[in-house]
Each structure stands twice: as structure tokens, then as C-alpha cells.
Design an enzyme around this catalytic site. Structure first.
Site, PDB file in Angstrom:
ATOM      1  N   TYR A   1      -8.105  -8.366   7.247  1.00 35.74           N
ATOM      2  CA  TYR A   1      -9.098  -7.688   6.412  1.00 35.74           C
ATOM      3  C   TYR A   1     -10.346  -8.572   6.271  1.00 35.74           C
ATOM      4  O   TYR A   1     -10.445  -9.623   6.911  1.00 35.74           O
ATOM      5  CB  TYR A   1      -8.462  -7.276   5.076  1.00 35.74           C
ATOM      6  CG  TYR A   1      -7.331  -6.292   5.307  1.00 35.74           C
ATOM      7  CD1 TYR A   1      -7.593  -5.036   5.857  1.00 35.74           C
ATOM      8  CD2 TYR A   1      -6.012  -6.626   5.041  1.00 35.74           C
ATOM      9  CE1 TYR A   1      -6.567  -4.134   6.123  1.00 35.74           C
ATOM     10  CE2 TYR A   1      -4.972  -5.728   5.299  1.00 35.74           C
ATOM     11  CZ  TYR A   1      -5.259  -4.486   5.834  1.00 35.74           C
ATOM     12  OH  TYR A   1      -4.241  -3.595   6.105  1.00 35.74           O
TER      13      TYR A   1
ATOM     14  N   CYS B   1       0.845  -1.195   0.000  1.00 37.00           N
ATOM     15  CA  CYS B   1       0.000   0.000   0.000  1.00 37.00           C
ATOM     16  C   CYS B   1       0.876   1.239   0.000  1.00 37.00           C
ATOM     17  O   CYS B   1       1.852   1.315   0.755  1.00 37.00           O
ATOM     18  CB  CYS B   1      -0.846   0.053   1.270  1.00 37.00           C
ATOM     19  SG  CYS B   1      -2.121  -1.183   1.335  1.00 37.00           S
TER      20      CYS B   1
ATOM     21  N   GLN C   1      -3.244  -7.179  -6.315  1.00 38.69           N
ATOM     22  CA  GLN C   1      -3.959  -7.764  -5.180  1.00 38.69           C
ATOM     23  C   GLN C   1      -5.283  -7.019  -5.036  1.00 38.69           C
ATOM     24  O   GLN C   1      -5.292  -5.788  -4.946  1.00 38.69           O
ATOM     25  CB  GLN C   1      -3.133  -7.593  -3.911  1.00 38.69           C
ATOM     26  CG  GLN C   1      -3.752  -8.255  -2.697  1.00 38.69           C
ATOM     27  CD  GLN C   1      -2.961  -7.989  -1.420  1.00 38.69           C
ATOM     28  OE1 GLN C   1      -2.763  -6.846  -1.036  1.00 38.69           O
ATOM     29  NE2 GLN C   1      -2.498  -9.055  -0.781  1.00 38.69           N
TER      30      GLN C   1
HETATM   31  C1  FMN Z   1       4.710  -0.146   2.990  1.00 39.62           C
HETATM   32  C2  FMN Z   1       4.058  -1.497   3.095  1.00 39.62           C
HETATM   33  C3  FMN Z   1       2.801  -1.684   2.558  1.00 39.62           C
HETATM   34  C4  FMN Z   1       2.178  -2.940   2.596  1.00 39.62           C
HETATM   35  N1  FMN Z   1       0.985  -3.145   1.962  1.00 39.62           N
HETATM   36  C5  FMN Z   1       0.514  -4.399   1.802  1.00 39.62           C
HETATM   37  C6  FMN Z   1      -0.564  -4.679   0.936  1.00 39.62           C
HETATM   38  O1  FMN Z   1      -1.064  -3.805   0.213  1.00 39.62           O
HETATM   39  N2  FMN Z   1      -1.025  -5.958   0.884  1.00 39.62           N
HETATM   40  C7  FMN Z   1      -0.445  -6.964   1.601  1.00 39.62           C
HETATM   41  O2  FMN Z   1      -0.901  -8.107   1.520  1.00 39.62           O
HETATM   42  N3  FMN Z   1       0.610  -6.730   2.390  1.00 39.62           N
HETATM   43  C8  FMN Z   1       1.117  -5.486   2.472  1.00 39.62           C
HETATM   44  N4  FMN Z   1       2.240  -5.266   3.224  1.00 39.62           N
HETATM   45  C9  FMN Z   1       2.914  -6.419   3.829  1.00 39.62           C
HETATM   46  C10 FMN Z   1       4.000  -6.907   2.877  1.00 39.62           C
HETATM   47  O3  FMN Z   1       3.482  -7.315   1.626  1.00 39.62           O
HETATM   48  C11 FMN Z   1       4.773  -8.070   3.518  1.00 39.62           C
HETATM   49  O4  FMN Z   1       3.893  -9.145   3.717  1.00 39.62           O
HETATM   50  C12 FMN Z   1       5.435  -7.696   4.846  1.00 39.62           C
HETATM   51  O5  FMN Z   1       6.038  -6.413   4.764  1.00 39.62           O
HETATM   52  C13 FMN Z   1       6.482  -8.716   5.232  1.00 39.62           C
HETATM   53  O6  FMN Z   1       7.412  -8.863   4.181  1.00 39.62           O
HETATM   54  P1  FMN Z   1       8.886  -8.166   4.219  1.00 39.62           P
HETATM   55  O7  FMN Z   1       9.553  -8.669   5.478  1.00 39.62           O
HETATM   56  O8  FMN Z   1       9.547  -8.649   2.957  1.00 39.62           O
HETATM   57  O9  FMN Z   1       8.703  -6.682   4.245  1.00 39.62           O
HETATM   58  C14 FMN Z   1       2.854  -4.015   3.220  1.00 39.62           C
HETATM   59  C15 FMN Z   1       4.108  -3.802   3.794  1.00 39.62           C
HETATM   60  C16 FMN Z   1       4.723  -2.577   3.705  1.00 39.62           C
HETATM   61  C17 FMN Z   1       6.099  -2.415   4.282  1.00 39.62           C
END
Ligand code: FMN
Length: 366
Positions: A183, A26, A101
Site C-alpha cells: 500500500y 478487511c 489500523q
Molecule cells: C480476510 C483477510 C483480510 C485481511 N485484511 C488485512 C488488513 O485489513 N490489513 C492488514 O494489514 N492485513 C490484512 N490481512 C492480512 C492478515 O492480517 C495477515 O497478515 C495474514 O492473513 C497472515 O496471517 P494469518 O496466517 O494468521 O492469516 C487480511 C487477511 C485476510 C485473510
């Protein structure tokens, strides 16, 4: 030895150049759900990151299903046109394929942007009424949602169908249904948030009824050659919540409705649940899902280094790794991983001179 991370992978008819996926993120920067120049810059950057697939952020199927006033949507012709403009350019100028998504925030809707407090919108901030599986707030100080009626569920199901059709018209290469992070759909699946006594609550089958109805309706309009998957909860990290056993059963049920892949995430059912921060914390659960449900699986969560990502894929634990924050930190993560693993990665012609010729002498001399 050749890299497993940089080996190709096929999902339905979609040919992916490697196993690296940029996770949906997001941006809280849209105008009434419409993508704008921020998204052009953000997605354009990630489209040339070396990942074979970039998944566009949670894009909401109803206006009131957005998390914040800045969240993206696909609920209007304006939304579709705006996203079409952005995605067409990113596809033309980048090396990655693009997925999206689609989501409904349920009781986590009507929130402030993270940098504005990340709480429920307050009076004067244009809050809106929310609904969810049960009339329970996500946490202290959060809106009390209304219990979703059958009419709500039918309307939301149709909204998912309509958003998927818009995504197909835009030309997305794959579609992911958001069933995680507290959600609307996860809210139905988890016993922590679903206290209903009708056919949508109680047993596992009943709690899955609404997410499966959405899946069935969307699959009916997404052609077989376009991969359709879901991001699901590997565990709620809370006694009485969803467990890795449930995740396997969820994946089996979704596969039964014709989904092509599962992305395993976790947490988010309640405001006070803390998700672990150790490396690859969802990997053991995702490995079970892949093995026991027999579906193409990706995993997300604290995957940061090339060697870590390589090992997860090489061991056969999952088919793809999905990464979020590492790509914000280093938008050429895929290029740098290719360098570390001595693999090839696609770059735009304008940037070819930053390829192996630049670093080969340095590596040879090291
Ligand atoms: C800025 C930001 C926005 C995110 N928005 C979403 C989203 O739109 N949909 C979703 O399923 N997860 C979202 N997440 C979660 C990430 O997709 C991911 O599952 C989570 O950050 C863990 O992965 P990472 O350790 O690689 O960051 C978001 C994470 C971050 C940091």
C-alpha cells in the site's frame, strides 16, 4: 507451568490480558466507508474470542485511498459515527480491547472485492484514479498510478492525522499505521516500487521520509498513553527489495519517532510476489526486530496452533502474536488455546458455563 501466551502485557498505558491479537482483516462490506451490521457481528464475535486485542481492518484515511468500494474509511463524519456505534457495542459486550489500523491503499486502490475478481476495477465498475510513489502499476492489468506530488503527500499526512483523531474520539485503545502489503507507505519504502529521484526516493533515508513524516504528525496528536504502532514489511521476498536488515532499520527509525510497537508482516510489494506459507514464516525476522531495534514486537503469518503461539512467546522471540485466518476459522480460538495450555481466559458471563468446569472432567479422564 504457567503459559507465556496467556501472561499479561502492557503497551504504553494499555494493559492487555494476554499476548493474543486478532490481526486486521478487511471485510470489503462497508457502505461508502461506513461500518454496518456485518461489522457489528464480525467484531462482536472476535471481541469474545479470548484474544486480548482485536485490530479493526485497514480503515482508509481518504475515500480514494480505499482498496475497494467496500473498504472501511475514517474520512467523514458519517464514517466516524458508524464506527463509533459498532465499536461502542463491541467494547461494552466483549472482553477484548479494540485497536484500529489506518491506511491508504496507494496504487492498490480502486480494486474489485476479492470475491468479485480481486483485479483493478474495470470501466463501468466506477474506478477512480490512483497515485503512488512512482507511476508504475502494481502488476499486469493494474491501474497506472500518477506519481504522488508534494501536495498529495501533505494532504495524505493530514488525512492520517484526522483519521487518528477520529479513532481517538471513537475510543480505540490503540492505533496501527499500515506500512506493509504494497500500500501507499510501503510503496515509498520499497526500492521495487519507489523509483523517484527527488527527496522521497533513492537512499533508505529518502524512501523513509514520507512514512516518517506521517508517523511524526500522527504521534503529535496521539497521547503518549495510547499505543501507536505500525505494521511493517519484514522482507519483500524479492531480490532488490526490502530485507530483514531493512526491517530492523525501519523499526529503529519508527521507534525514534515515538512508536510503541511494530507488527512484522511481509510481501505484497508486487502482484507476482508469493509469500511463503510455512508455519510462522515471519517469526525469525520479527525476532531480529525485537532484539535489534528494542521495541515491543508482534508477528503475523501462519500462526495457527496454541502450542506454536505459546512457543514463539515463551522463547521471547516476540511479545505478541497476531493471527488472522485462524480466528475466522475458530472465533473462540483463544478459549480453545486456554484449554490446551491450561490457562485462564475471560469469557462473557452469559457463556461462563462453557468454561473449565465443562472440560475438566473430560481432560482428567483422558
Ligand atoms: C480476510 C483477510 C483480510 C485481511 N485484511 C488485512 C488488513 O485489513 N490489513 C492488514 O494489514 N492485513 C490484512 N490481512 C492480512 C492478515 O492480517 C495477515 O497478515 C495474514 O492473513 C497472515 O496471517 P494469518 O496466517 O494468521 O492469516 C487480511 C487477511 C485476510 C485473510
Amino acid at each position: 507451568m504457567s503459559s507465556a501466551l496467556f501472561s499479561p502485557f502492557k503497551l504504553a498505558a494499555l494493559e492487555l490480558a494476554n499476548r493474543i491479537v486478532v490481526a486486521p482483516m478487511c471485510q470489503y462490506s462497508a457502505d461508502d466507508g461506513c461500518a454496518n451490521d456485518w461489522h457489528m457481528m464480525h467484531l462482536g464475535m472476535l471481541g469474545n474470542s479470548g484474544a486480548s486485542l482485536v485490530v479493526v481492518e485497514a480503515t482508509h484515511v481518504e475515500r480514494q485511498g480505499r482498496i475497494t468500494h467496500g473498504c472501511m474509511g475514517l474520512y467523514s463524519d458519517d464514517n466516524e459515527l458508524a464506527l463509533q456505534r459498532v465499536v461502542a457495542q463491541c467494547r461494552r459486550l466483549g472482553t477484548a480491547k479494540f485497536g484500529i489500523q489506518i491506511a491508504h491503499a496507494g496504487r492498490k486502490a480502486s480494486s474489485q472485492r476479492p470475491w468479485e475478481g480481486a483485479k483493478a476495477l474495470q470501466p463501468g465498475q466506477d474506478p477512480w484514479p490512483t497515485f503512488a510513489a512512482s507511476p508504475l502499476p502494481w502488476g499486469e492489468g493494474w491501474h497506472v498510478p500518477r506519481e504522488a506530488t508534494e501536495t498529495d503527500l501533505e494532504r495524505v499526512t493530514q488525512a492520517f492525522v484526522s483519521a487518528a483523531q477520529r479513532a481517538l474520539r471513537i475510543g480505540f485503545d490503540e492505533i496501527e499505521l499500515h506500512m506493509a502489503h504494497g500500500y501507499l507507505m510501503h510503496g515509498f519504502m520499497s526500492p521495487l516500487s519507489n523509483k523517484r529521484t527527488d527527496k522521497y526516493g533513492g537512499s533508505f533515508e529518502n524512501r523513509m521520509r514520507f512514512p516518517l513524516a506521517v508517523t511524526r504528525a500522527v504521534r503529535a496528536v496521539v497521547p503518549k498513553h495510547v499505543p501507536l504502532g505500525a505494521r511493517v514489511t519484514g522482507t519483500d521476498w524479492r531480490e532488490g527489495g526490502l530485507t530483514p536488515d531493512d526491517a530492523v532499520n525501519i523499526a529503529r527509525a519508527l521507534k525514534g519517532e515515538g512508536l510503541d510497537f511494530i507488527c512484522v508482516s511481509s510481501g505484497g510489494a508486487l502482484a507476482d510476489i508469493r509469500t511463503p506459507s510455512d508455519p510462522g514464516y515471519n517469526v525469525p525476522i520479527a525476532a531480529r526486530v525485537k532484539k535489534e531495534a528494542g521495541i515491543a514486537t508482534r508477528v503475523v503469518g501462519m500462526i495457527v496452533t496454541p502450542q506454536q503461539a505459546e512457543e514463539i512467546v515463551a522463547k521471547g522471540q516476540v511479545d505478541m502474536v497476531s493471527m488472522a485466518r485462524a480466528f475466522l476459522d475458530d472465533p473462540h480460538w483463544g478459549w480453545h488455546a486456554a484449554k490446551a495450555l491450561k490457562a485462564d481466559v475471560a469469557r462473557p458471563p452469559q457463556y461462563l458455563r462453557a468454561g473449565p468446569k465443562l472440560w475438566a472432567p473430560a481432560v482428567a479422564g483422558a
